[in-house]
Design a protein around this motif. Structure first.
Motif, mmCIF file in Angstrom:
data_model
loop_
_atom_site.group_PDB
_atom_site.id
_atom_site.type_symbol
_atom_site.label_atom_id
_atom_site.label_comp_id
_atom_site.label_asym_id
_atom_site.label_seq_id
_atom_site.Cartn_x
_atom_site.Cartn_y
_atom_site.Cartn_z
ATOM 1 N N UNK A 63 -11.077 37.368 7.119
ATOM 2 C CA UNK A 63 -12.470 37.594 7.807
ATOM 3 C C UNK A 63 -13.310 36.337 7.054
ATOM 4 N N UNK A 64 -13.290 36.200 6.063
ATOM 5 C CA UNK A 64 -13.879 35.300 5.126
ATOM 6 C C UNK A 64 -13.924 33.858 5.680
ATOM 7 N N UNK A 65 -12.618 33.357 6.146
ATOM 8 C CA UNK A 65 -12.157 32.106 6.643
ATOM 9 C C UNK A 65 -12.632 32.202 8.154
ATOM 10 N N UNK A 66 -12.429 32.982 8.978
ATOM 11 C CA UNK A 66 -12.643 32.935 10.395
ATOM 12 C C UNK A 66 -14.006 33.012 10.929
ATOM 13 N N UNK A 67 -14.669 34.254 10.325
ATOM 14 C CA UNK A 67 -15.771 34.481 10.771
ATOM 15 C C UNK A 67 -16.810 35.268 9.584
ATOM 16 N N UNK A 68 -17.099 34.399 8.657
ATOM 17 C CA UNK A 68 -17.909 35.000 7.555
ATOM 18 C C UNK A 68 -19.288 35.498 7.990
ATOM 19 N N UNK A 69 -19.633 34.968 9.216
ATOM 20 C CA UNK A 69 -21.081 35.471 9.612
ATOM 21 C C UNK A 69 -21.102 36.724 10.394
ATOM 22 N N UNK A 70 -20.174 37.348 10.759
ATOM 23 C CA UNK A 70 -19.799 38.531 11.667
ATOM 24 C C UNK A 70 -20.023 39.813 10.859
ATOM 25 N N UNK A 71 -21.138 39.831 10.089
ATOM 26 C CA UNK A 71 -21.336 41.121 9.301
ATOM 27 C C UNK A 71 -21.265 42.364 9.951
ATOM 28 N N UNK A 72 -21.411 42.354 11.358
ATOM 29 C CA UNK A 72 -21.433 43.541 11.937
ATOM 30 C C UNK A 72 -19.924 44.312 12.165
ATOM 31 N N UNK A 73 -18.974 43.339 11.835
ATOM 32 C CA UNK A 73 -17.664 43.921 11.628
ATOM 33 C C UNK A 73 -17.295 44.781 10.428
ATOM 34 N N UNK A 74 -18.327 44.457 9.609
ATOM 35 C CA UNK A 74 -18.207 45.308 8.147
ATOM 36 C C UNK A 74 -18.624 46.626 8.105
ATOM 37 N N UNK A 75 -19.798 46.876 8.907
ATOM 38 C CA UNK A 75 -20.494 47.988 8.955
ATOM 39 C C UNK A 75 -19.827 49.216 8.883
ATOM 40 N N UNK A 76 -18.943 49.391 9.790
ATOM 41 C CA UNK A 76 -18.130 50.847 9.859
ATOM 42 C C UNK A 76 -16.993 50.742 8.772
ATOM 43 N N UNK A 77 -16.746 49.762 8.190
ATOM 44 C CA UNK A 77 -15.377 49.594 7.374
ATOM 45 C C UNK A 77 -16.065 49.580 5.906
ATOM 46 N N UNK A 78 -17.353 49.418 5.746
ATOM 47 C CA UNK A 78 -17.786 49.233 4.326
ATOM 48 C C UNK A 78 -17.391 50.259 3.352
ATOM 49 N N UNK A 79 -17.779 51.620 3.805
ATOM 50 C CA UNK A 79 -17.346 52.818 2.648
ATOM 51 C C UNK A 79 -15.820 52.742 2.486
ATOM 52 N N UNK A 80 -15.089 52.485 3.683
ATOM 53 C CA UNK A 80 -13.657 52.675 3.566
ATOM 54 C C UNK A 80 -13.320 51.501 2.283
ATOM 55 N N UNK A 81 -13.696 50.324 2.585
ATOM 56 C CA UNK A 81 -13.230 49.241 1.668
ATOM 57 C C UNK A 81 -13.820 49.535 0.444
ATOM 58 N N UNK A 82 -14.935 50.119 -0.074
ATOM 59 C CA UNK A 82 -15.452 50.472 -1.109
ATOM 60 C C UNK A 82 -14.331 51.484 -1.864
ATOM 61 N N UNK A 83 -13.874 52.618 -1.047
ATOM 62 C CA UNK A 83 -13.086 53.667 -1.772
ATOM 63 C C UNK A 83 -11.702 53.094 -1.718
ATOM 64 N N UNK A 84 -11.440 51.925 -0.945
ATOM 65 C CA UNK A 84 -9.839 51.444 -1.285
ATOM 66 C C UNK A 84 -9.770 50.462 -2.356
ATOM 67 N N UNK A 85 -11.046 49.982 -2.934
ATOM 68 C CA UNK A 85 -11.080 48.886 -3.578
ATOM 69 C C UNK A 85 -10.040 49.120 -5.050
ATOM 70 N N UNK A 86 -10.271 50.279 -5.548
ATOM 71 C CA UNK A 86 -9.581 50.527 -6.845
ATOM 72 C C UNK A 86 -7.981 50.406 -6.583
ATOM 73 N N UNK A 87 -7.514 50.710 -5.492
ATOM 74 C CA UNK A 87 -6.107 50.697 -5.199
ATOM 75 C C UNK A 87 -5.333 49.346 -4.643
ATOM 76 N N UNK A 88 -6.481 48.468 -4.214
ATOM 77 C CA UNK A 88 -5.887 47.119 -3.686
ATOM 78 C C UNK A 88 -5.406 46.364 -4.686
ATOM 79 N N UNK A 89 -4.495 45.332 -4.102
ATOM 80 C CA UNK A 89 -3.758 44.462 -5.272
ATOM 81 C C UNK A 89 -4.799 43.686 -5.591
ATOM 82 N N UNK A 90 -4.747 42.751 -6.720
ATOM 83 C CA UNK A 90 -5.623 42.291 -7.782
ATOM 84 C C UNK A 90 -6.486 41.064 -6.966
ATOM 85 N N UNK A 91 -5.870 40.421 -6.554
ATOM 86 C CA UNK A 91 -6.311 39.262 -5.563
ATOM 87 C C UNK A 91 -7.179 39.535 -4.402
ATOM 88 N N UNK A 92 -6.490 40.848 -3.903
ATOM 89 C CA UNK A 92 -7.688 41.353 -2.594
ATOM 90 C C UNK A 92 -8.605 41.683 -3.220
#
Length: 1117
Positions: free
Chosen positions: A223-252
């Protein structure tokens, strides 16, 4: 479109065949000579030139051999050479022939080689493109991922459509590892063909919805490489990404945190406003009326957006990460997003990173230097951590010096100056010079120590080291500009030392000082000019320029004594070799010596040369770096790097937070689909239709609907029987003397009724197996009613007509007229069967009603084979049940302390996990909390307060009005841990106090036990191999060496069911995660003196944690 791809594929295949034949003929006709790199690659022992040639021929012969073992050995040697940095590209034709090998290990190594050289040898790699396409369908996930990786490494525009198709297919692959590889391929395809951006954005949007922690980091990078300005794609996934953050691998985690930092700056209001009043718990500020808002419009408190707070809370634990990049990312997030009074939480973690390697220290110190300019108080308690060590490199020393200077204030300046005195004596001359500059900055910033610093610097003028003296002169010159009238003695002292100073910059600085303040030293200045006139031709250019300036200034202020000296110096400068000096001399002559050719400037010579100069500002070199985001390459270089994305300013008006709301669609669980619903928000008709659709879907996919219906019927029957007992059935109570306590329970508080209902659910099978299934079908779907109507036609119509009321009653625990009718009709059929129960079972069930007073739990509740057979015989569906949720095999009696009586001011709390399906929601874990009043007065209004993190769904117990002294009560809670061991934090409140408590789940308590056949177990295990499998071999404690103790130990650690096994040496256990319903399979294979433990689950983090818990339990005994 498909026809076009088919034509393209056919043409490609034809071209490939032709090229392959040509390549074979060419290979037969010409024997290639070994390249220089190839000779160097194998000629490591100084052998003759023929040796590497033979060695390469050996590798080629091994690769062309018919034996898989030789090919495998050759590939291992080739990959080893690549790992050492050697060039093995000459072997590409021989390696690529083995790309279609059936040996999995060989194919993996071939793909590793191809990924390395596919971009260099594009034409040869294209010959095998059909093989790569076939490999994309391989059953092994590693082969599928490797094929996609090689395909995306062939950077030829003609295969862009094939790559696009492969990425789209891989993005829907069942394996998260393949989906992760698809996310990586997106970036490669975008760099190859930017025109594919829109199609790639669709794939990114799909992958952003992926719930796998393995995929999250990679897709955000895409996402950051292809379309970093498409913030609208993050809206629905924002809370999920926040919750998954602890379990994602380190560089992710690093990538996601960086992206969420930019996102938050565009979606939330600034918490930094000067008039901000923090009031996050003020409900009126959020729900207040319009009139209240108008009254408080001027002093409206700041209420942080819950999603803003969610991000800060979920990233805070990552400050303890072992990866320094993750810690740095969280630190920059807090710096750019957190309220000012919360930023200090990052200080300790950043200081901890200073123990790392010097490269890490360099980056961290640069960021701390920027932070310390704006907020000195953050790092003042850790001042000693920035003291310079003798082993530090010069650039590390300089950065520490910068931070110490930034942190200097009236309170600690004496300590810092003592440190600086030591640093000045350092053998590192560059560092000593930087220290003197730091002393000058301290003297400028803190007026109280200006004189002290000046005196110290003057003493340094007698130092033997020229670098120290020169730097001291330069700094003194800057300091004297601030108060020249008070320091004429220092100027005289410097003039006396002039002959001993040889560094050009220092000599030039002294000359400038004497010239600038020549009126304050009228006797010394002409003499200095006389000395300079003698040695003018041998001085450096910098000194000559200042000599000319001194002569001009003295000519204007004291022409009688210096007129001839000035003319002499100007004549010398007129013929100097340096054109700058010649030009300056001519300019000065025309400016100060009036003649006929002089212009109008001569009148203003004094004002030009002797104009008052502003004092120089000594400031940090990091002052302007805050324009870049902390932790970025641009910040480190102090220059905008390629690809840098700037942080936007905070919005003036908060955007609509509803864009992040996700419509919650309750998924069809594979077990107990209607168990424990708390709010029947849909109408009865829609409820049944949805249930029917869920059953149809399950029958088509899993074939286990009958088990789900039976477990749902069990839970419904238990709730209904609980309501029937409360409604006052005299006939039932008279036949069971042990239930004489029902009258008192009928009039008890709401919390007691919940407790009672929960405990009766502990043994659902004891009731349901004796005939209650016929009447407990109300919570199932329509097919259940139909299947039972063949057994009891008179009752079926009455049951179906009142099914809505019974469902609501069992879920809401309320009584209604239709429910009472249903209960009365219910007695007619199952009563005789109930009376046939052994009294021992009934009394055991009744005794359970009184157990909540103490935290004691029965040590075991064995699921008997006869009970299993009864349940299978009572299946109400035509589809045979193979995987079903069962009752717990073992319930540990261990309790955990939630609140100590001293901390709770008399209120003590303990909790334990009863291992039962939660009555509030099927995705929650049931927790029993025992509250005890240890004080001498009654405690009132005990309830659950605020919870954290906000994303954690906690169903608290009903408020307890009063708890008398020495009294205890056990209440039930439901917590959705989201299949993680993250602690559930909440406030346990009384009328007057609030206590912060935390429930830390054990990984084994996140499961529900499952029963299945051995064949189904092996089938499901076969689907969960590769990265979904964790295994370890452990040495068993002597008491766990046999199968029975081992089985007991496993089910005590994890709430799993026992799977029948045909081998005595292999034990199998199965369960499902409570939240997502993912299967968790455990196998213990007994060997001589050791045991092989294997855990299979798509929840890889859960699987590794369970394996670690089992290893600890079995090895310790």
């Amino acid at each position: 479109m498909q026809g076009g791809f088919s034509t393209l594929r056919g043409d490609a295949v034809g071209a490939v065949r032709t090229a392959l034949l040509s390549a074979e003929n060419l290979q037969l006709a010409i024997k290639p000579q070994p390249a220089v790199e190839e000779q160097a690659l194998t000629n490591s022992n100084g052998a003759p030139e023929e040796t590497p040639k033979v060695g390469n021929e050996d590798l080629k012969e091994m690769l062309e051999s018919n034996k898989e073992s030789l090919k495998l050995e050759a590939m291992k040697r080739i990959v080893g050479l690549i790992a050492k940095g050697k060039n093995a590209s000459e072997l590409f034709p021989a390696v690529v022939k083995n790309v279609a090998s059936k040996n999995i290990e060989l194919k993996k190594l071939v793909y590793v080689y191809l990924v390395r050289y596919a971009e260099e040898q594009q034409d040869l790699a294209l010959l095998s493109i059909s093989t790569f396409q076939r490999a994309l369908k391989d059953p092994n996930q590693l082969i599928r991922a490797s094929a996609l990786r090689v395909l995306s490494s062939i950077r030829v525009p003609i295969i862009v459509p094939i790559m696009m198709l492969a990425i789209k297919e891989a993005s829907t692959d069942l394996s998260p590892y393949v989906r992760k590889t698809a996310a990586h391929a997106i970036q490669k395809l975008h760099s190859l063909d930017p025109d594919q951006k829109e199609a790639l954005i669709e794939v990114i949007e799909k992958l952003l919805k992926d719930k796998s922690t393995l995929v999250a980091g990679s897709v955000v990078m895409a996402f950051e490489e292809v379309c970093p300005d498409r913030i609208d794609l993050i809206h629905k996934n924002y809370r999920k990404l926040c919750n998954l953050l602890v379990d994602v691998e380190e560089w992710g985690q690093v990538v996601i945190i960086s992206m969420l930092t930019r996102y938050a700056r565009t979606q939330f209001l600034s918490p930094w406003k000067e008039d901000t009043i923090f009031d996050e718990n003020n409900e009126k500020a959020f729900y207040g009326s319009d009139e209240e808002k108008k009254e408080k419009e001027e002093s409206r408190p700041y209420v942080m957006d819950p999603d803003h707070r969610l991000l800060l809370r979920n990233t805070k634990p990552l400050l303890q990460s072992r990866n320094t990049a993750v810690v740095m990312s969280v630190a920059q997030l807090y710096w750019h997003l957190a309220p000012k009074h919360e930023v200090s939480v990052i200080t300790k973690s950043l200081v901890r990173l200073l123990r790392s390697h010097r490269e890490v220290q360099y980056v961290v110190l640069q960021n701390i230097a920027t932070m310390s300019i704006q907020r000195k108080g953050m790092f003042e308690p850790y001042l000693k951590s920035f003291y310079v060590r003798s082993t530090d490199a010069t650039h590390i020393k300089t950065l520490k010096l910068e931070i110490l200077t930034n942190l200097a204030n009236e309170a600690n300046i004496s300590t810092i100056l003592r440190e600086f005195q030591t640093y000045v004596k350092s053998q590192d001359k560059a560092f000593a010079a930087a220290t003197i500059q730091a002393i000058g900055r301290c003297a400028t910033n803190i007026a109280e120590v200006t004189d002290t610093c000046l005196n110290g610097l003057v003493l340094l003028l007698s130092n033997r080291d020229e670098t120290v003296v020169a730097e001291s002169v330069v700094v003194i010159k800057k300091l004297l500009q601030t108060q020249p009238s008070q320091h004429s003695e220092i100027i005289k002292h410097m003039a006396k030392l002039f002959d001993n100073i040889t560094v050009p910059m220092a000599r030039a600085s002294i000359l400038w000082l004497i010239g600038e303040y020549c009126e304050r030293v009228p006797k010394i200045a002409p003499d200095v000019l006389r000395k300079m006139a003698k040695n003018f031709t041998s001085e450096e250019d910098l000194v000559k320029l200042q000599t000319v300036n001194l002569a001009a200034k003295l000519y204007l202020t004291n022409s009688k004594q210096t007129k001839l000296l000035t003319q002499y110096i100007l004549n010398l400068g007129k013929y100097d070799q340096n054109y700058d000096i010649r030009d300056r001399t001519r300019f000065i002559r025309q400016l100060i010596v009036p003649n006929e050719k002089s212009g109008a400037l001569s009148k203003y010579a004094r004002r030009i040369l002797l104009a008052p100069k502003p004092a120089p500002v000594l400031q940090s070199a990091f002052k302007d770096r805050d324009r870049f985001q902390l932790g970025t390459l641009s910040h480190t270089l102090n220059s905008k790097a390629t690809g840098y994305l700037e942080l936007s300013d905070w919005p003036e008006v908060a955007p609509d937070q509803a864009v992040r709301n996700v419509e919650v669609i309750v998924p069809a669980k594979e077990w107990a689909p209607e168990l424990g619903k708390t709010k029947p928000t849909k109408s009865d008709q829609k409820f049944y239709s949805d249930s029917g659709e869920e059953e149809e879907e399950k029958e088509a996919t899993t074939g286990s609907s009958s088990s789900e219906e039976s477990s749902s019927a069990e839970s419904s029957g238990d709730s209904s029987s609980s309501s029937a007992e409360e409604s006052g059935s005299e006939e039932k109570r008279s036949s069971k003397g042990s239930r004489s306590s029902d009258d008192s329970e009928k009039s008890s508080s709401h919390s007691t009724s919940i407790k009672k209902k929960r405990l009766q659910r502990k043994k659902p099978n004891l009731k349901s197996r004796d005939g209650d299934f016929g009447n407990d079908k109300q919570k199932g779907a329509k097919p259940k009613a139909g299947s039972e109507s063949s057994q009891s036609p008179p009752d079926s119509s009455a049951d179906s007509s009142s099914s809505s009321a019974s469902s609501s009653e069992s879920e809401e625990d309320t009584a209604s007229d239709s429910g009472n009718e249903r209960k009365k009709e219910r007695k007619s059929k199952p009563k005789s069967k109930v009376e046939e129960k052994p009294k021992a079972e009934v009394s055991l069930l009744d005794l359970d009603d009184f157990t909540p007073v103490t935290p004691a739990i029965p040590k075991s509740s064995i699921l008997s084979p006869s009970l299993l057979s009864d349940l299978e015989g009572l299946s109400l569906s035509n589809v045979s049940s193979t995987i079903e949720v069962s009752t717990p095999v073992f319930v540990p009696a261990k309790s955990h302390e939630l609140l100590h009586r001293m901390s709770g001011k008399g209120l003590a709390a303990q909790y334990h996990f009863p291992r039962q399906p939660c009555i509030y929601s099927p995705s929650m874990v049931s927790v029993q909390v025992t509250l005890t009043n240890s004080s001498e007065h009654a405690l009132e209004d005990i309830h659950i307060g605020d919870t954290s993190p906000p994303c954690l769904n906690i169903h608290g117990f009903s408020s307890i009005d009063c708890l008398e002294p020495a009294a205890s009560i056990t209440v039930s809670m439901g917590i959705d841990f989201n299949d993680s061991t993250q602690a559930a934090n909440f406030q346990l409140c009384t009328k007057n106090d609030q206590f912060s408590v935390s429930i830390q789940p054990v990984v084994g308590e996140l499961f529900l036990p499952v029963t299945m056949t051995e064949q189904d177990f092996l089938k499901e295990q076969g689907k969960l191999t590769g990265m979904n499998e964790s295994s370890a071999t452990i040495t068993m404690a002597p008491e766990n060496a046999s199968s029975q103790p081992l089985g007991r130990k496993v089910i005590s650690v994890a709430n799993m069911g026992v799977v029948p096994s045909g081998q005595d040496s292999i034990l199998r256990f199965a369960g499902r995660t409570a939240c997502s319903g993912a299967l968790v399979l455990a196998t213990a294979q007994l060997r001589e003196g050791e045991t092989l433990l294997t855990v299979n689950t798509e929840k890889t983090v859960v699987g590794s944690m369970l394996l670690r818990e089992l290893k600890t339990a079995l090895s310790q005994g």
